[in-house]
Structure formats: structure tokens, C-alpha cells
Design a protein around this motif. Structure first.
Motif, mmCIF file in Angstrom:
data_model
loop_
_atom_site.group_PDB
_atom_site.id
_atom_site.type_symbol
_atom_site.label_atom_id
_atom_site.label_comp_id
_atom_site.label_asym_id
_atom_site.label_seq_id
_atom_site.Cartn_x
_atom_site.Cartn_y
_atom_site.Cartn_z
ATOM 1 N N LEU A 99 0.818 -1.213 0.000
ATOM 2 C CA LEU A 99 0.000 0.000 0.000
ATOM 3 C C LEU A 99 0.851 1.262 0.000
ATOM 4 O O LEU A 99 1.705 1.433 0.880
ATOM 5 C CB LEU A 99 -0.922 -0.001 1.219
ATOM 6 C CG LEU A 99 -2.100 -0.959 1.096
ATOM 7 C CD1 LEU A 99 -2.885 -1.010 2.395
ATOM 8 C CD2 LEU A 99 -3.012 -0.549 -0.059
ATOM 9 N N PRO A 100 0.610 2.148 -0.948
ATOM 10 C CA PRO A 100 1.333 3.418 -0.950
ATOM 11 C C PRO A 100 0.746 4.364 0.097
ATOM 12 O O PRO A 100 -0.471 4.490 0.212
ATOM 13 C CB PRO A 100 1.060 3.965 -2.359
ATOM 14 C CG PRO A 100 -0.199 3.316 -2.813
ATOM 15 C CD PRO A 100 -0.319 2.012 -2.075
ATOM 16 N N PHE A 136 11.140 -3.567 3.605
ATOM 17 C CA PHE A 136 11.772 -2.246 3.671
ATOM 18 C C PHE A 136 10.803 -1.243 3.065
ATOM 19 O O PHE A 136 9.856 -1.618 2.389
ATOM 20 C CB PHE A 136 13.077 -2.221 2.867
ATOM 21 C CG PHE A 136 14.150 -3.107 3.417
ATOM 22 C CD1 PHE A 136 14.997 -2.651 4.414
ATOM 23 C CD2 PHE A 136 14.312 -4.409 2.948
ATOM 24 C CE1 PHE A 136 15.989 -3.478 4.930
ATOM 25 C CE2 PHE A 136 15.297 -5.245 3.455
ATOM 26 C CZ PHE A 136 16.133 -4.775 4.452
ATOM 27 N N HIS A 137 11.044 0.017 3.315
ATOM 28 C CA HIS A 137 10.331 1.057 2.557
ATOM 29 C C HIS A 137 11.258 2.243 2.393
ATOM 30 O O HIS A 137 12.248 2.376 3.129
ATOM 31 C CB HIS A 137 9.018 1.463 3.227
ATOM 32 C CG HIS A 137 9.177 1.906 4.651
ATOM 33 N ND1 HIS A 137 9.803 3.075 5.004
ATOM 34 C CD2 HIS A 137 8.803 1.305 5.810
ATOM 35 C CE1 HIS A 137 9.794 3.184 6.323
ATOM 36 N NE2 HIS A 137 9.210 2.134 6.839
ATOM 37 N N LEU A 138 10.955 3.069 1.424
ATOM 38 C CA LEU A 138 11.784 4.258 1.181
ATOM 39 C C LEU A 138 11.789 5.166 2.408
ATOM 40 O O LEU A 138 10.759 5.343 3.065
ATOM 41 C CB LEU A 138 11.251 5.035 -0.022
ATOM 42 C CG LEU A 138 11.695 4.510 -1.396
ATOM 43 C CD1 LEU A 138 10.640 4.808 -2.445
ATOM 44 C CD2 LEU A 138 13.020 5.141 -1.795
ATOM 45 N N MET A 164 4.465 1.372 -2.066
ATOM 46 C CA MET A 164 4.976 1.112 -0.719
ATOM 47 C C MET A 164 4.886 2.390 0.110
ATOM 48 O O MET A 164 4.780 3.485 -0.441
ATOM 49 C CB MET A 164 6.433 0.637 -0.772
ATOM 50 C CG MET A 164 7.418 1.670 -1.285
ATOM 51 S SD MET A 164 9.129 1.328 -0.794
ATOM 52 C CE MET A 164 9.413 -0.289 -1.421
ATOM 53 N N PRO A 165 4.899 2.262 1.432
ATOM 54 C CA PRO A 165 4.977 3.455 2.262
ATOM 55 C C PRO A 165 6.298 4.193 2.013
ATOM 56 O O PRO A 165 7.320 3.545 1.752
ATOM 57 C CB PRO A 165 4.950 2.907 3.697
ATOM 58 C CG PRO A 165 4.349 1.543 3.578
ATOM 59 C CD PRO A 165 4.804 1.033 2.238
ATOM 60 N N VAL A 166 6.273 5.496 2.046
ATOM 61 C CA VAL A 166 7.492 6.296 1.987
ATOM 62 C C VAL A 166 7.546 7.125 3.255
ATOM 63 O O VAL A 166 6.582 7.817 3.590
ATOM 64 C CB VAL A 166 7.514 7.212 0.746
ATOM 65 C CG1 VAL A 166 8.764 8.090 0.752
ATOM 66 C CG2 VAL A 166 7.471 6.381 -0.535
#
Lengths: 355, 178
Positions: A99-100, A136-138, A164-166
């Protein structure tokens, strides 16, 4: 005509940049030193007819982010260190469900409730997948109010691009200080990326139901989906690494720092220059992915490193991993809400270089 | 040019407003600026502190550890400012409330009776603006010309009626520096 430069707190600039990036749903819970961010969203999200909810807790807020993101919203939450710890379970779920969303940590000192002064001791939690499971995420680390606005604005696009989550990893100093900022343009919501994978609305266009979930009880399938995600991580490592360099060529010693730590290191670099001592600065902008290739290159050229952090030494481990024993890696840090001074870092530089 | 200033006074004297307006004017004059308020858990009566930097170049550390100038608005702030001021720096003292001499013999000391000047103009609350005028004259870091237009963009419309009084205070502060 271009908009005039504004004097803003980091917290407010992050909030305004998020609105301009097309954040359609924000969920928060108060905590110092990020309160101005939630307050700003409370005041301005409704002006744009978007969703603002002050949740009953951090845990509720991150799960609302999950729900909104699953339904296709540009979804966001913010908090500070103890609150981010509470959100880790939800962040793991967001990563598992691809999920972003945008997460902002205006970090303070720890551990525990710690203090409300600035800190960088959440580096491990932020860059290693702070919740359970392989992920991982940014993580983007702004050094100024201007960059806090720019990176927040970009974070929404990066989140959608990579699903992805940032995380924006700032600290209390970036959040509380005021600087001049040129704000990015207001995004038209109609131009935001389409999300055909999002849940809901299937009756309207007669498509099959989309399931957005992190659960999979078939080990072979789950392994395959985790591996597919790690392939995506490799692409991110190839495409999204960002860093800034100052005076690297002439330097025998390279300072490594991010966010506020990098500002202090830059000050020390300038003071050293006045004394005829050349040092460089490598400032990672993405903490994950970390500019490991660049560190390895510099290590191979025989540079020494000095990591400067507001912690007992966390990013320094990434420098050591990347240098892989080929270079001397030193550390200087303060913790507990203390911020290293330019003078202290200069003294450490002189001690290391014996100059 | 880089001018780093440390400002201190008691909560309510307008230290935060002074710092914000100082850097806002600096920004409007095309400078790079940073304003960092010390934020603690105090409410009323504690010492309010702010670090401000105005520069022609990109600003490195936003933290002011050895300021070029320090603004002392009350008695309690004097030791704080004396401790951090750089060798030979400028100490601007609100002599209405600070009745003792500084121990820092190396400092360039400028005493301004900010409260008295502000009261003569009409309101003790603008003592901070008197100090801002003095700071401008003493350091030259922010010129504070074209002030009216800048103040109009800083304050919301319903406060514009106070701008002439604030400008008078800033002018008086400037004139008080010999």
C-alpha cells in the motif's frame, strides 16, 4: 507569476506540501514536536474538501491510513518517535499489502518517552523495517524546510510508483525551525495516478473484486510474493538512491551525516576549510536505499569516514557495511536531545587528522 | 555576511515574534535565513530563547552556538547570553530591565532602554520592536528599509492598524544606537 517565498516552520511546510501533492486523507494524533503538522492539516484539509481525522490513538491512525490507501486515497500520517513505534505494526501491514502512503516522523530523543528535543535515534527502526516481517520502505531525510517540502511532495509519487509506504524522517529541529520556502505547485487530483488494484467500486465497472491484504496462509505463495517484493527493492536500489556531496575530491576525510546532522557537519567542514583543512561531506538523502555504492567507491579510493549523528551511532553501521573493512570509519554523536555543535565536530576532525 | 544572533527574554516579551520578524525581513531582503526557537515544556514566565541566522550564503548548522550578537531582554537572560556570545561579539541589552553591567569586557555593549522608549511611543509591548531597530543598526545584517510593505505582508489585515506604532518603535530603536 511565481508564488512568493514563504517563511514557514518545517512542520507546516510538510503539511502544505502534502496538501499540494494531492494528499486526500490524513490521520493523526498529537505529539510534540510534530503538533503543528497535525494542526495545519486540521485547519486546511477541510478547505480542500479532503479527509482529516484526529484518531483516538497512533495505532488507530495508521490503520485508517491502511484503509484509505487500500481504497485508493493518497493517504498520510505523521508522528514523533514514541508514536512511530506504535505505528510499526500498521506499517508492516501496509508493506505486506503493497500500500502506498506517506509517513512522517519528526523524531525526538529516546528511548521510551525520552524527551521532546530533536533526535536521530530512530534510524534503525526506520531503515530496517521497524515492524515484524521481511520488508523495507523508502526513507527520505530532509536537511532544511525547503527540502522537507520538496521531499514530502515527491514522497506521494514515489509511494504510488513503487506501491509502498514512503517515510520522511525529519527531527524536531527540522520540524520546529523556520526558513524560507518556495512551495511546489498544487496538483490537480484528476491527474493523480489511477489505482486499478484498489478495493471498492467494482459494482460500477463490473470488474472482479480486488483483495488488498497482507495475509497468505500458503507458505510457498507467501514466499513467492515476498521474493517478488524484494526484486522490486533491487530496482529501487538501482533507481532511487539520492545523496549530496560537498568537497569530496580534495578530502582525505569524508563526513557522513543526514538531516540536521549534515547541516552541523557542513558547518564543521566550512570551519575546517578556514584552517586549511580539507574535509568532504556525503549527505544521504535516501536513508533506505542507502548510498552504499558511493560509500564503497570512496572507501576504495582510500577515503576515511566520520559519521556525525544525533544518536549513539546507527547510520554509521551502514557506512561500515558499505566500506566493508576497506576504510577507517569513525563516529561522533550526541544523544538525549543534545545536538552536536560545529565546534565539537571540528575538534573531532582535527583529532582524527592530527591537524 | 553571516550574522548569528541569540535572543533571550521572559515568556511574553515577544522574543519569538522578534526572531520571526527579523528573519522574515531578512528573507524579504533576499537573504538566507533560519529561525530556531528553543521549545521546552514551559508555559508562562520561563525564559524564551531563539537562535536566528541571516546570511548571504546557504546556512550550515541552524543551531547558534557562538553568536555574533546577543539580545538580552531581561535580567535572567544576561548570564545565558554572556556564556555563549563569541569573543568580541555585540551584546544588545534592554537597560530598562537589566540594571547591572556585563562581565564580558570583550563585548561591544549597546544599552537600549527598550521599555521606556516603547512606553513613550504608546505600548510597552513593542519593546521587542525597539530592540529590532537597534539590532539592525548595530549589525547591519537586515536593513529594515521598505519596512511598511514587509510588515503588511507579515501581519494579518486586522493587525495593520498597529503597523505605524511598530514602525515608530523600530525607528526609535535604530536612533538609540549611537
Amino acid at each position: 507569476m511565481a508564488e512568493e517565498k514563504r517563511l514557514m516552520k518545517g512542520n507546516e511546510a510538510i503539511a502544505e506540501a502534502a496538501i499540494r501533492a494531492g494528499c486526500t486523507a490524513y490521520f493523526g494524533y498529537p505529539i510534540t514536536p510534530q503538533n503543528e503538522l497535525t494542526a495545519y492539516m486540521a485547519k486546511h484539509m477541510l478547505d480542500h474538501k479532503r479527509t482529516f481525522i484526529q484518531a483516538e490513538s497512533e495505532v488507530a491512525a495508521i490503520n485508517m491510513v491502511y484503509g484509505a490507501a487500500a481504497a485508493g486515497a493518497r493517504s498520510m500520517t505523521s508522528s514523533s518517535s514514541p508514536g512511530m513505534s506504535l505505528k510499526q505494526e500498521g506499517i508492516s501491514y501496509c508493506c505486506g499489502a503493497d500500500l502506498p502512503c506517506v509517513l512522517v516522523n519528526v523524531a525526538r530523543s529516546g528511548p521510551g518517552l525520552g524527551g521532546i528535543s530533536p533526535g536521530q535515534a530512530d534510524y534503525f527502526q526506520s531503515t530496517r523495517g521497524g515492524g515484524h516481517g521481511d520488508y523495507f520502505h523508502l526513507v527520505l531525510a530532509p536537511k532544511s524546510v525547503q527540502e522537507a517540502a520538496e521531499l514530502t511532495y515527491e514522497a506521494f509519487d514515489l509511494a504510488d510508483k513503487w506501491r509502498m509506504p514512503v517515510m520522511i524522517l525529519a527531527d524536531g529541529l527540522i520540524g520546529q525551525m523556520m526558513e524560507g520556502v518556495n512551495l511546489p505547485a498544487q496538483r490537480d487530483l484528476a491527474t493523480l495516478p489511477k489505482k486499478p488494484w484498489a478495493a471498492g467500486g467494482q459494482a460500477k465497472d463490473h470488474r472482479p473484486i480486488n483483495h488488498v491484504t497482507s495475509i497468505n496462509l500458503v507458505p510457498a505463495e507467501l514466499e513467492a510474493s515476498v521474493k517478488a517484493r524484494f526484486k522490486r527493492y533491487d530496482e529501487i536500489k538501482a533507481q532511487e538512491v539520492r545523496y549530496e556531496e560537498v568537497n569530496i575530491d580534495k578530502a582525505e576525510l569524508v563526513l557522513v551525516g543526514y538531516g540536521t546532522g549534515a547541516r552541523v557537519a557542513l558547518g564543521a567542514l566550512e570551519m575546517a576549510k578556514k584552517l586549511g583543512i580539507e574535509v568532504g561531506l556525503l549527505r544521504p538523502v535516501t536513508l533506505w536505499p542507502f548510498p552504499e555504492k558511493r560509500v564503497a567507491e570512496l572507501a576504495a579510493k582510500g577515503k576515511k569516514f566520520l559519521a556525525v549523528e544525533m544518536s549513539m551511532g546507527q547510520m554509521v553501521e551502514d557506512v561500515k557495511l558499505a566500506a566493508a573493512g576497506k576504510a577507517e570509519v569513525n563516529f561522533y554523536g550526541r544523544c538525549g536531545g543534545m545536538i552536536p555543535t560545529e565546534e565539537e565536530v571540528l575538534a573531532e576532525i582535527r583529532r582524527l587528522l592530527k591537524k | 555576511m553571516t550574522e548569528k544572533t541569540f535572543m533571550a527574554g521572559f515568556g511574553g516579551q515577544g522574543i519569538i515574534s522578534l526572531g520571526q520578524l527579523w528573519v522574515y525581513c531578512g528573507m524579504k531582503e533576499g537573504k538566507e535565513v533560519t529561525f530556531f526557537p528553543f521549545y521546552g515544556a514551559e508555559k508562562r514566565g520561563g525564559v524564551a530563547r531563539a537562535s536566528v541566522i541571516v546570511s548571504d550564503h546557504e546556512i550550515a548548522s541552524p543551531l547558534v552556538t557562538s553568536p555574533d550578537s546577543a539580545v538580552v531582554m531581561n535580567m535572567d537572560s544576561l548570564p545565558l547570553c554572556e556564556e555563549v556570545l563569541k569573543e568580541g561579539g555585540t551584546l544588545l541589552i534592554n537597560s530598562s530591565l537589566v540594571k547591572v553591567d556585563t562581565k564580558r569586557k570583550d563585548a561591544k555593549v549597546i544599552k537600549i532602554p527598550c521599555n521606556e522608549i516603547a512606553e513613550e511611543i504608546g505600548d510597552v509591548k513593542i519593546a521587542n520592536m525597539v530592540m529590532m531597530g537597534a539590532l539592525s543598526k548595530a549589525t547591519g545584517a537586515v536593513a529594515l528599509d521598505k519596512l511598511e510593505a514587509i510588515l503588511k505582508s507579515f501581519f494579518p489585515e486586522n493587525k495593520h492598524k498597529f503597523i505605524p506604532m511598530n514602525m515608530k518603535a523600530i525607528e526609535a530603536g535604530r536612533a538609540a544606537v549611537k
